[in-house]
Design a protein around this motif. Structure first.
Motif, short mmCIF file in Angstrom:
data_model
loop_
_atom_site.label_atom_id
_atom_site.label_comp_id
_atom_site.label_asym_id
_atom_site.label_seq_id
_atom_site.Cartn_x
_atom_site.Cartn_y
_atom_site.Cartn_z
N PHE A 154 0.66 -1.12 0.05
CA PHE A 154 0.05 -0.14 -0.08
C PHE A 154 0.90 1.40 -0.03
O PHE A 154 0.51 2.13 0.86
N GLY A 155 1.85 1.20 -0.73
CA GLY A 155 2.87 2.35 -1.22
C GLY A 155 2.33 3.14 -2.63
O GLY A 155 1.73 2.29 -3.41
N LYS A 156 3.00 4.27 -2.85
CA LYS A 156 2.72 4.86 -3.96
C LYS A 156 3.73 4.19 -5.35
O LYS A 156 3.31 4.26 -6.24
N PHE A 157 4.88 3.54 -4.68
CA PHE A 157 5.60 3.03 -5.93
C PHE A 157 6.20 1.61 -5.24
O PHE A 157 7.40 1.37 -5.36
N ASP A 158 5.19 0.77 -5.01
CA ASP A 158 5.48 -0.61 -4.97
C ASP A 158 5.86 -1.41 -5.87
O ASP A 158 5.03 -1.40 -6.89
N VAL A 159 7.15 -2.00 -6.12
CA VAL A 159 7.16 -2.91 -7.34
C VAL A 159 6.52 -4.23 -7.07
O VAL A 159 6.46 -4.83 -6.14
N LEU A 160 6.01 -4.46 -8.19
CA LEU A 160 4.93 -5.70 -8.17
C LEU A 160 5.99 -6.94 -8.43
O LEU A 160 6.88 -6.93 -9.09
N PRO A 161 5.34 -8.14 -7.96
CA PRO A 161 6.23 -9.33 -8.15
C PRO A 161 6.20 -9.91 -9.79
O PRO A 161 5.41 -9.54 -10.43
N LEU A 162 7.15 -10.57 -10.00
CA LEU A 162 7.07 -11.22 -11.26
C LEU A 162 5.87 -12.48 -11.21
O LEU A 162 5.90 -13.35 -10.16
N VAL A 163 5.21 -12.61 -12.27
CA VAL A 163 4.24 -13.82 -12.51
C VAL A 163 4.62 -14.50 -13.64
O VAL A 163 4.37 -14.08 -14.77
N ILE A 164 4.92 -15.98 -13.47
CA ILE A 164 5.37 -16.90 -14.77
C ILE A 164 4.46 -17.82 -14.84
O ILE A 164 3.83 -18.31 -13.73
N GLN A 165 4.05 -18.38 -15.96
CA GLN A 165 3.14 -19.52 -16.19
C GLN A 165 3.75 -20.25 -17.29
O GLN A 165 4.16 -19.84 -18.51
N ILE A 166 3.93 -21.66 -17.19
CA ILE A 166 4.26 -22.59 -18.15
C ILE A 166 3.00 -23.31 -18.62
O ILE A 166 2.35 -24.12 -17.54
N ASN A 167 2.46 -23.28 -19.63
CA ASN A 167 1.47 -24.00 -20.08
C ASN A 167 0.18 -23.75 -19.33
O ASN A 167 -0.13 -22.65 -18.93
#
Length: 359
Positions: free
Chosen positions: A162-175
């Motif tokens: 809940f900050g103004k500049f929080d870096v989002l996580p990476l989301v990876i998907q295979i198939n």
């Protein structure tokens, strides 16, 4: 379907081998090899040389990009042999570190395995580094562009800050596997605090932006083969941050606050307060990146570079296509040659294309 692939493959290979000065015999041998692969298994694989050429030319053909002068300086990282989410994540961390290069940004693309019936790799993020956006009763906190993806990450188990500049996580998907979510290590992240060379109060706004725009949700198409995960980056043009990301009403919408702090008449359009605030915001962005030693280009220099690109292409005998609405900068567009010139928005392959969101 097979005939279309055969046709696209042949067009690409002929273009590739011609530009790379391969012999006619090498061309015919490679076409025979590809035809056999397609007829026996329904697809073919690019050599490392073909992959590198294809990725670079896809940048050269990108109608919306003003930075195409540097298309042949793209570093191509071949990760087609990677098979697990963990390996993909490690490769993305490597991309961020290599491309960032402590601020001396390197144009880079990392290419994962081609899309096939038994293998599809997807990166859910729009860009590898992007700030979160949270819906609150007072409006959106953070980046409104990221609200949907932020909610998706939270539903996948990410802990919001809940900050103004929080870096989002990476989301990876295979198939169709369950998507894997991971935070980017802070040591890999480079942010630039935004301050102004004259207005000291600018620092009190606590604005910042990340150093490298790494687009990660587009497909790379080369010779009929689709790479559904191929994150790529150049460096920022200042107006992308100062006239869009931080200025747009549907993004961080900073112009009213800056206008008030500049003591401009924000109640009257005739005062041109938006123009004045916009100019100083862009000045602050360029000043901050330059002072921190992070690669960035102003829109006037970028337009001059694009003109040089056009001239070089013309000398070689290639026409330059372009999407005028994207090529003109959002600040002072009429001061660039692009504004006064028509472009044919013809789509030429290899190229990068949008694909439907996986969430």
């Amino acid at each position: 379907m097979i005939n279309d692939l055969l046709k696209e493959a042949e067009e690409f290979i002929r273009s590739c081998f011609r530009e790379l000065n391969k012999t006619e015999q090498e061309l015919e041998n490679r076409l025979d090899e590809i035809n056999q692969q397609i007829l026996s298994q329904g697809y073919y694989g690019h050599t490392a040389v073909e992959l590198e050429y294809g990725a670079k030319v896809a940048w050269r053909n990108s109608n919306r990009c003003i930075g195409r002068l540097f298309w042949d300086h793209l570093t191509v990282i071949d990760k087609r042999s990677v098979n697990t989410e963990e390996e993909i994540i490690e490769a993305l961390f490597e991309h961020i570190e290599y491309a960032t290069n402590k601020g001396r940004i390197r144009p880079t693309i990392t290419i994962f395995s081609q899309k096939a019936p038994n293998k599809t790799v997807r990166i859910w993020n729009h860009q590898l580094v992007r700030y979160a956006g949270y819906k609150t009763e007072q409006g959106v906190l953070g980046d409104p562009h990221s609200v949907s993806f932020t909610e998706t990450c939270i539903n996948l188990g990410w802990e919001p800050k809940f900050g103004k500049f929080d870096v989002l996580p990476l989301v990876i998907q295979i198939n169709e596997n369950h998507p894997k979510l991971v935070e980017i290590p802070e040591i890999l992240l480079l942010d630039v605090p935004i301050r102004h060379p004259q207005y000291k109060w600018f620092e009190d706004l606590n604005l910042k932006w990340y150093a490298v725009p790494i687009i990660s949700d587009m497909i790379l198409e080369i010779g009929g083969i689709t790479y559904s995960a191929a994150p790529f980056n150049g460096w920022y043009m200042g107006t992308e941050i100062g006239a869009r990301n931080l200025a747009d009403e549907l993004r961080y919408n900073m112009l009213p606050q800056i206008g008030n702090l500049m003591e401009l008449d924000t109640k009257s359009n005739i005062s041109l307060w938006k123009d004045r605030a916009l100019l100083e915001l862009n000045t602050a962005v360029l000043h901050s990146f330059k002072e921190d030693g992070v690669s960035i280009v102003d829109h006037h220099t970028a337009a001059q570079q694009f003109k040089k690109f056009e001239e070089k292409e013309m000398e070689i005998g290639r026409s330059v296509s372009g999407d005028w609405t994207w090529l003109i900068p959002p600040l002072a567009p009429a001061t660039t040659h692009i504004f006064h010139k028509p472009y044919t928005n013809e789509i030429i392959k290899p190229n990068y294309f949008y694909q439907p969101k996986p969430y």
